[in-house]
Motif scaffolding. Sequence first.
Motif, PDB file in Angstrom:
ATOM      1  N   ALA A  85       0.845  -1.187   0.000  1.00  0.00           N
ATOM      2  CA  ALA A  85       0.000   0.000   0.000  1.00  0.00           C
ATOM      3  C   ALA A  85       0.884   1.241   0.000  1.00  0.00           C
ATOM      4  O   ALA A  85       1.755   1.393   0.835  1.00  0.00           O
ATOM      5  N   VAL A  86       0.672   2.114  -0.974  1.00  0.00           N
ATOM      6  CA  VAL A  86       1.432   3.351  -1.062  1.00  0.00           C
ATOM      7  C   VAL A  86       0.440   4.505  -1.028  1.00  0.00           C
ATOM      8  O   VAL A  86      -0.450   4.584  -1.865  1.00  0.00           O
ATOM      9  N   ALA A  87       0.597   5.366  -0.035  1.00  0.00           N
ATOM     10  CA  ALA A  87      -0.285   6.518   0.074  1.00  0.00           C
ATOM     11  C   ALA A  87       0.297   7.671  -0.739  1.00  0.00           C
ATOM     12  O   ALA A  87       1.503   7.853  -0.810  1.00  0.00           O
ATOM     13  N   ALA A  88      -0.579   8.424  -1.342  1.00  0.00           N
ATOM     14  CA  ALA A  88      -0.126   9.605  -2.079  1.00  0.00           C
ATOM     15  C   ALA A  88       0.326  10.661  -1.077  1.00  0.00           C
ATOM     16  O   ALA A  88      -0.217  10.761   0.024  1.00  0.00           O
ATOM     17  N   PRO A  89       1.340  11.445  -1.413  1.00  0.00           N
ATOM     18  CA  PRO A  89       1.774  12.505  -0.497  1.00  0.00           C
ATOM     19  C   PRO A  89       0.629  13.465  -0.185  1.00  0.00           C
ATOM     20  O   PRO A  89      -0.183  13.780  -1.054  1.00  0.00           O
ATOM     21  N   GLN A  90       0.571  13.888   1.060  1.00  0.00           N
ATOM     22  CA  GLN A  90      -0.471  14.809   1.506  1.00  0.00           C
ATOM     23  C   GLN A  90       0.180  16.077   2.047  1.00  0.00           C
ATOM     24  O   GLN A  90       1.113  16.005   2.836  1.00  0.00           O
ATOM     25  N   THR A  91      -0.339  17.210   1.631  1.00  0.00           N
ATOM     26  CA  THR A  91       0.190  18.502   2.052  1.00  0.00           C
ATOM     27  C   THR A  91      -0.860  19.232   2.861  1.00  0.00           C
ATOM     28  O   THR A  91      -2.038  19.242   2.507  1.00  0.00           O
ATOM     29  N   THR A  92      -0.413  19.831   3.949  1.00  0.00           N
ATOM     30  CA  THR A  92      -1.312  20.607   4.807  1.00  0.00           C
ATOM     31  C   THR A  92      -0.568  21.828   5.335  1.00  0.00           C
ATOM     32  O   THR A  92       0.657  21.855   5.334  1.00  0.00           O
ATOM     33  N   LEU A  93      -1.301  22.830   5.763  1.00  0.00           N
ATOM     34  CA  LEU A  93      -0.699  23.999   6.391  1.00  0.00           C
ATOM     35  C   LEU A  93      -0.634  23.782   7.890  1.00  0.00           C
ATOM     36  O   LEU A  93      -1.526  23.147   8.470  1.00  0.00           O
ATOM     37  N   LEU A  94       0.419  24.308   8.517  1.00  0.00           N
ATOM     38  CA  LEU A  94       0.486  24.255   9.973  1.00  0.00           C
ATOM     39  C   LEU A  94      -0.687  25.050  10.537  1.00  0.00           C
ATOM     40  O   LEU A  94      -1.137  26.031   9.944  1.00  0.00           O
ATOM     41  N   GLN A  95      -1.156  24.638  11.705  1.00  0.00           N
ATOM     42  CA  GLN A  95      -2.345  25.243  12.286  1.00  0.00           C
ATOM     43  C   GLN A  95      -2.150  26.727  12.617  1.00  0.00           C
ATOM     44  O   GLN A  95      -3.072  27.522  12.507  1.00  0.00           O
TER      45      GLN A  95
ATOM     46  N   ALA B 276       3.418  21.635   5.251  1.00  0.00           N
ATOM     47  CA  ALA B 276       4.016  20.353   5.623  1.00  0.00           C
ATOM     48  C   ALA B 276       3.496  19.270   4.675  1.00  0.00           C
ATOM     49  O   ALA B 276       2.299  19.179   4.432  1.00  0.00           O
ATOM     50  N   THR B 277       4.419  18.452   4.170  1.00  0.00           N
ATOM     51  CA  THR B 277       4.061  17.358   3.264  1.00  0.00           C
ATOM     52  C   THR B 277       4.554  16.047   3.854  1.00  0.00           C
ATOM     53  O   THR B 277       5.720  15.933   4.226  1.00  0.00           O
ATOM     54  N   VAL B 278       3.651  15.073   3.934  1.00  0.00           N
ATOM     55  CA  VAL B 278       4.010  13.735   4.402  1.00  0.00           C
ATOM     56  C   VAL B 278       3.642  12.729   3.321  1.00  0.00           C
ATOM     57  O   VAL B 278       2.844  13.010   2.446  1.00  0.00           O
ATOM     58  N   GLY B 279       4.262  11.560   3.390  1.00  0.00           N
ATOM     59  CA  GLY B 279       3.927  10.490   2.454  1.00  0.00           C
ATOM     60  C   GLY B 279       4.884  10.357   1.296  1.00  0.00           C
ATOM     61  O   GLY B 279       4.729   9.464   0.471  1.00  0.00           O
ATOM     62  N   THR B 280       5.891  11.231   1.193  1.00  0.00           N
ATOM     63  CA  THR B 280       6.871  11.066   0.131  1.00  0.00           C
ATOM     64  C   THR B 280       7.792   9.893   0.436  1.00  0.00           C
ATOM     65  O   THR B 280       8.195   9.173  -0.460  1.00  0.00           O
TER      66      THR B 280
ATOM     67  N   THR C 128      10.143  37.157  16.354  1.00  0.00           N
ATOM     68  CA  THR C 128       8.848  36.539  16.114  1.00  0.00           C
ATOM     69  C   THR C 128       7.824  37.064  17.111  1.00  0.00           C
ATOM     70  O   THR C 128       8.064  37.050  18.311  1.00  0.00           O
ATOM     71  N   LEU C 129       6.707  37.530  16.601  1.00  0.00           N
ATOM     72  CA  LEU C 129       5.610  37.917  17.472  1.00  0.00           C
ATOM     73  C   LEU C 129       4.838  36.672  17.905  1.00  0.00           C
ATOM     74  O   LEU C 129       4.591  36.460  19.078  1.00  0.00           O
ATOM     75  N   ILE C 130       4.482  35.825  16.921  1.00  0.00           N
ATOM     76  CA  ILE C 130       3.795  34.560  17.189  1.00  0.00           C
ATOM     77  C   ILE C 130       4.526  33.469  16.422  1.00  0.00           C
ATOM     78  O   ILE C 130       4.600  33.517  15.196  1.00  0.00           O
ATOM     79  N   PRO C 131       5.088  32.469  17.127  1.00  0.00           N
ATOM     80  CA  PRO C 131       5.758  31.384  16.393  1.00  0.00           C
ATOM     81  C   PRO C 131       4.743  30.495  15.687  1.00  0.00           C
ATOM     82  O   PRO C 131       3.621  30.314  16.161  1.00  0.00           O
ATOM     83  N   GLY C 132       5.151  29.971  14.551  1.00  0.00           N
ATOM     84  CA  GLY C 132       4.314  29.026  13.844  1.00  0.00           C
ATOM     85  C   GLY C 132       4.286  27.711  14.609  1.00  0.00           C
ATOM     86  O   GLY C 132       5.293  27.264  15.138  1.00  0.00           O
ATOM     87  N   LYS C 133       3.122  27.093  14.701  1.00  0.00           N
ATOM     88  CA  LYS C 133       2.958  25.835  15.442  1.00  0.00           C
ATOM     89  C   LYS C 133       2.101  24.887  14.645  1.00  0.00           C
ATOM     90  O   LYS C 133       1.197  25.312  13.921  1.00  0.00           O
ATOM     91  N   GLY C 134       2.385  23.618  14.799  1.00  0.00           N
ATOM     92  CA  GLY C 134       1.561  22.621  14.151  1.00  0.00           C
ATOM     93  C   GLY C 134       1.795  21.244  14.744  1.00  0.00           C
ATOM     94  O   GLY C 134       2.836  20.985  15.353  1.00  0.00           O
ATOM     95  N   LEU C 135       0.812  20.391  14.600  1.00  0.00           N
ATOM     96  CA  LEU C 135       0.887  18.996  15.016  1.00  0.00           C
ATOM     97  C   LEU C 135       0.494  18.167  13.809  1.00  0.00           C
ATOM     98  O   LEU C 135      -0.632  18.272  13.304  1.00  0.00           O
ATOM     99  N   ILE C 136       1.426  17.360  13.309  1.00  0.00           N
ATOM    100  CA  ILE C 136       1.237  16.607  12.067  1.00  0.00           C
ATOM    101  C   ILE C 136       1.496  15.128  12.352  1.00  0.00           C
ATOM    102  O   ILE C 136       2.453  14.783  13.051  1.00  0.00           O
ATOM    103  N   TYR C 137       0.664  14.257  11.793  1.00  0.00           N
ATOM    104  CA  TYR C 137       0.930  12.822  11.879  1.00  0.00           C
ATOM    105  C   TYR C 137       1.757  12.404  10.667  1.00  0.00           C
ATOM    106  O   TYR C 137       1.373  12.621   9.529  1.00  0.00           O
ATOM    107  N   VAL C 138       2.932  11.845  10.942  1.00  0.00           N
ATOM    108  CA  VAL C 138       3.826  11.384   9.886  1.00  0.00           C
ATOM    109  C   VAL C 138       3.723   9.861   9.810  1.00  0.00           C
ATOM    110  O   VAL C 138       4.005   9.177  10.793  1.00  0.00           O
ATOM    111  N   PRO C 139       3.287   9.322   8.658  1.00  0.00           N
ATOM    112  CA  PRO C 139       3.191   7.862   8.543  1.00  0.00           C
ATOM    113  C   PRO C 139       4.556   7.195   8.441  1.00  0.00           C
ATOM    114  O   PRO C 139       5.533   7.797   8.103  1.00  0.00           O
TER     115      PRO C 139
END
Length: 174
Positions: free
Chosen positions: A27-37, A63-67, A163-174
């Motif tokens: 099973a190969v998942a296609a890469p998925q791209t999302t923006l940090l929250q 952020a891109t996962v699945g590559t 930085t006034l507000i740091p960028g933050k995100g929570l991403i699930y990496v397969p």
Amino acid sequence: MRKSLRRGVVSIALTIPLILGLGAGTAVAAPQTTLLQIPVVTGFQIAPGAVPGGLFQTIPMKATVGTEPGVLLLSAANIAPYADQYPYRSLGVNWRNWDIGFRGSAGLRHWQDDPNPGPPNDLPPLHSEQYPREVALPTGSGWVEITVTHYRDYYDGEPYADTLIPGKGLIYVP
């Protein structure tokens, strides 16, 4: 006897392809791209050391996962066109995998190369000029917390976080 013979033939017919690896695809998942929250929001940018984009700049992160397994690709969502003050700016990325405890950091830039570079001078390039526009983070599989900070560079001093507000995100990496 007939029932047990039929069961034996069916079990052999199902077992042989599994032993030989036939019909068992990967099973190969296609890469998925999302923006940090939360995007990065820079500190107060004012002349003469200001860059285009206003007093407070927002830099969304992609952020891109699945590559490839356990790797997260991170970059600015909108790569800014070159401006003369951008070589003094960079982004610092800190990440931590909550599941397995891996952690690390990387530097990247959010602007394009100078389309009209001048002649070489005696000054060494700034750190941020050497950073890539996209980094591959070897996070391992699991939930990864990412924090992105904006830095400003000087030739004669250490970079400082503006930085006034740091960028933050929570991403699930397969």
